[in-house]
Design a protein around this motif. Structure first.
Motif, PDB file in Angstrom:
ATOM      1  N   VAL A  89       0.838  -1.190   0.000  1.00 55.33           N
ATOM      2  CA  VAL A  89       0.000   0.000   0.000  1.00 55.33           C
ATOM      3  C   VAL A  89       0.880   1.250   0.000  1.00 55.33           C
ATOM      4  N   ALA A  90       1.935   1.249   0.810  1.00 55.19           N
ATOM      5  CA  ALA A  90       2.790   2.433   0.898  1.00 55.19           C
ATOM      6  C   ALA A  90       3.528   2.700  -0.408  1.00 55.19           C
ATOM      7  N   GLN A  91       3.713   1.665  -1.243  1.00 57.17           N
ATOM      8  CA  GLN A  91       4.356   1.870  -2.539  1.00 57.17           C
ATOM      9  C   GLN A  91       3.414   2.525  -3.542  1.00 57.17           C
ATOM     10  N   ARG A  92       2.128   2.261  -3.421  1.00 51.15           N
ATOM     11  CA  ARG A  92       1.178   2.734  -4.433  1.00 51.15           C
ATOM     12  C   ARG A  92       0.355   3.936  -3.997  1.00 51.15           C
ATOM     13  N   ALA A  93       0.304   4.172  -2.715  1.00 50.62           N
ATOM     14  CA  ALA A  93      -0.462   5.311  -2.188  1.00 50.62           C
ATOM     15  C   ALA A  93       0.537   6.278  -1.563  1.00 50.62           C
ATOM     16  N   ASP A  94       0.043   7.307  -0.957  1.00 50.86           N
ATOM     17  CA  ASP A  94       0.921   8.287  -0.329  1.00 50.86           C
ATOM     18  C   ASP A  94       0.479   8.512   1.115  1.00 50.86           C
ATOM     19  N   PRO A  95       0.580   7.462   1.964  1.00 48.28           N
ATOM     20  CA  PRO A  95       0.155   7.641   3.343  1.00 48.28           C
ATOM     21  C   PRO A  95       1.131   8.530   4.115  1.00 48.28           C
ATOM     22  N   ALA A  96       0.657   9.126   5.183  1.00 54.42           N
ATOM     23  CA  ALA A  96       1.519   9.949   6.035  1.00 54.42           C
ATOM     24  C   ALA A  96       2.522   9.070   6.784  1.00 54.42           C
ATOM     25  N   THR A  97       2.094   7.887   7.143  1.00 57.92           N
ATOM     26  CA  THR A  97       2.940   6.911   7.827  1.00 57.92           C
ATOM     27  C   THR A  97       2.311   5.536   7.627  1.00 57.92           C
ATOM     28  N   ALA A  98       3.052   4.467   7.890  1.00 58.65           N
ATOM     29  CA  ALA A  98       2.508   3.125   7.697  1.00 58.65           C
ATOM     30  C   ALA A  98       3.125   2.156   8.696  1.00 58.65           C
ATOM     31  N   VAL A  99       2.318   1.175   9.096  1.00 56.16           N
ATOM     32  CA  VAL A  99       2.757   0.108   9.991  1.00 56.16           C
ATOM     33  C   VAL A  99       2.376  -1.209   9.326  1.00 56.16           C
ATOM     34  N   ALA A 100       3.324  -2.122   9.232  1.00 53.20           N
ATOM     35  CA  ALA A 100       3.082  -3.407   8.581  1.00 53.20           C
ATOM     36  C   ALA A 100       3.439  -4.537   9.534  1.00 53.20           C
ATOM     37  N   TYR A 101       2.457  -4.991  10.317  1.00 55.61           N
ATOM     38  CA  TYR A 101       2.671  -6.146  11.195  1.00 55.61           C
ATOM     39  C   TYR A 101       2.784  -7.400  10.339  1.00 55.61           C
ATOM     40  N   TYR A 102       3.765  -8.233  10.642  1.00 56.99           N
ATOM     41  CA  TYR A 102       3.976  -9.533   9.999  1.00 56.99           C
ATOM     42  C   TYR A 102       3.910  -9.429   8.473  1.00 56.99           C
ATOM     43  N   GLY A 103       4.689  -8.552   7.910  1.00 57.65           N
ATOM     44  CA  GLY A 103       4.674  -8.333   6.460  1.00 57.65           C
ATOM     45  C   GLY A 103       5.325  -9.466   5.691  1.00 57.65           C
ATOM     46  N   SER A 104       4.564 -10.512   5.432  1.00 61.73           N
ATOM     47  CA  SER A 104       5.130 -11.719   4.825  1.00 61.73           C
ATOM     48  C   SER A 104       5.655 -11.500   3.412  1.00 61.73           C
ATOM     49  N   GLY A 105       5.102 -10.570   2.655  1.00 57.09           N
ATOM     50  CA  GLY A 105       5.548 -10.352   1.283  1.00 57.09           C
ATOM     51  C   GLY A 105       6.536  -9.219   1.117  1.00 57.09           C
ATOM     52  N   ILE A 106       6.846  -8.523   2.179  1.00 54.37           N
ATOM     53  CA  ILE A 106       7.662  -7.314   2.069  1.00 54.37           C
ATOM     54  C   ILE A 106       9.079  -7.616   1.598  1.00 54.37           C
ATOM     55  N   ALA A 107       9.681  -8.684   2.064  1.00 52.56           N
ATOM     56  CA  ALA A 107      11.057  -9.001   1.663  1.00 52.56           C
ATOM     57  C   ALA A 107      11.170  -9.156   0.153  1.00 52.56           C
ATOM     58  N   ASP A 108      10.095  -9.579  -0.513  1.00 50.81           N
ATOM     59  CA  ASP A 108      10.097  -9.742  -1.967  1.00 50.81           C
ATOM     60  C   ASP A 108       9.789  -8.442  -2.702  1.00 50.81           C
ATOM     61  N   MET A 109       9.446  -7.396  -1.972  1.00 51.45           N
ATOM     62  CA  MET A 109       9.060  -6.126  -2.600  1.00 51.45           C
ATOM     63  C   MET A 109      10.053  -4.999  -2.297  1.00 51.45           C
ATOM     64  N   LEU A 110      11.186  -5.321  -1.745  1.00 50.82           N
ATOM     65  CA  LEU A 110      12.135  -4.289  -1.318  1.00 50.82           C
ATOM     66  C   LEU A 110      12.699  -3.471  -2.479  1.00 50.82           C
ATOM     67  N   ASP A 111      12.711  -4.028  -3.686  1.00 48.30           N
ATOM     68  CA  ASP A 111      13.180  -3.255  -4.836  1.00 48.30           C
ATOM     69  C   ASP A 111      12.323  -2.012  -5.067  1.00 48.30           C
ATOM     70  N   GLY A 112      11.065  -2.053  -4.641  1.00 44.45           N
ATOM     71  CA  GLY A 112      10.172  -0.911  -4.780  1.00 44.45           C
ATOM     72  C   GLY A 112      10.184   0.015  -3.579  1.00 44.45           C
ATOM     73  N   GLY A 113      11.071  -0.227  -2.634  1.00 49.75           N
ATOM     74  CA  GLY A 113      11.121   0.585  -1.422  1.00 49.75           C
ATOM     75  C   GLY A 113      11.392   2.050  -1.682  1.00 49.75           C
ATOM     76  N   GLY A 114      12.074   2.362  -2.775  1.00 52.91           N
ATOM     77  CA  GLY A 114      12.347   3.746  -3.113  1.00 52.91           C
ATOM     78  C   GLY A 114      11.094   4.542  -3.431  1.00 52.91           C
ATOM     79  N   GLN A 115      10.003   3.854  -3.716  1.00 51.35           N
ATOM     80  CA  GLN A 115       8.729   4.513  -4.003  1.00 51.35           C
ATOM     81  C   GLN A 115       8.008   4.936  -2.726  1.00 51.35           C
ATOM     82  N   ILE A 116       8.508   4.498  -1.582  1.00 56.19           N
ATOM     83  CA  ILE A 116       7.857   4.799  -0.308  1.00 56.19           C
ATOM     84  C   ILE A 116       8.485   6.057   0.279  1.00 56.19           C
ATOM     85  N   ALA A 117       7.645   7.058   0.507  1.00 59.82           N
ATOM     86  CA  ALA A 117       8.135   8.329   1.032  1.00 59.82           C
ATOM     87  C   ALA A 117       7.810   8.518   2.508  1.00 59.82           C
TER      88      ALA A 117
END
Length: 105
Positions: free
Chosen positions: A1-29
């Motif tokens: 969600v934080a990659q595609r939207a522009d939230p003020a802040t974000a919390v991701a409990y137990y983010g099972s898919g996040i390790a596979d999405m780290l290449d898109g981390g630069g899109q998170i502000a």
């Protein structure tokens, strides 16, 4: 969600898919908080550590791995997963993170 939207802040409990999405981390502000259970049989420790490594270059990202918590440790509706003590500490940390990172009016 934080990659595609522009939230003020974000919390991701137990983010099972996040390790596979780290290449898109630069899109998170926004600031991000990632709580994990160190005994999680569904999200391996090395996957959580990959997020720790990515967060080292992002001052606004925080990753916390609770060694005494497993998967869904903050889910009180699932007795097989719930671990009240680590959940209590994680929630206090989450509330503090949100106080520090959410804009106030």
């Amino acid at each position: 969600v934080a990659q595609r939207a522009d939230p003020a802040t974000a919390v991701a409990y137990y983010g099972s898919g996040i390790a596979d999405m780290l290449d898109g981390g630069g899109q998170i502000a926004c600031p991000m908080l990632f709580p994990f259970g160190g005994e999680d049989p569904y999200i391996s420790r090395d996957r959580a550590e990959r997020i720790v490594d990515a967060a080292e270059s992002r001052a606004e990202w925080e990753v916390h791995i609770r060694d005494d918590a497993g998967h869904a440790f903050d889910n009180w509706d699932a007795p097989m997963f719930s671990r009240p003590e680590p959940a209590k500490r994680a929630w206090a940390q989450t509330a503090d993170f949100l106080r520090r990172t959410l804009p106030s009016t």
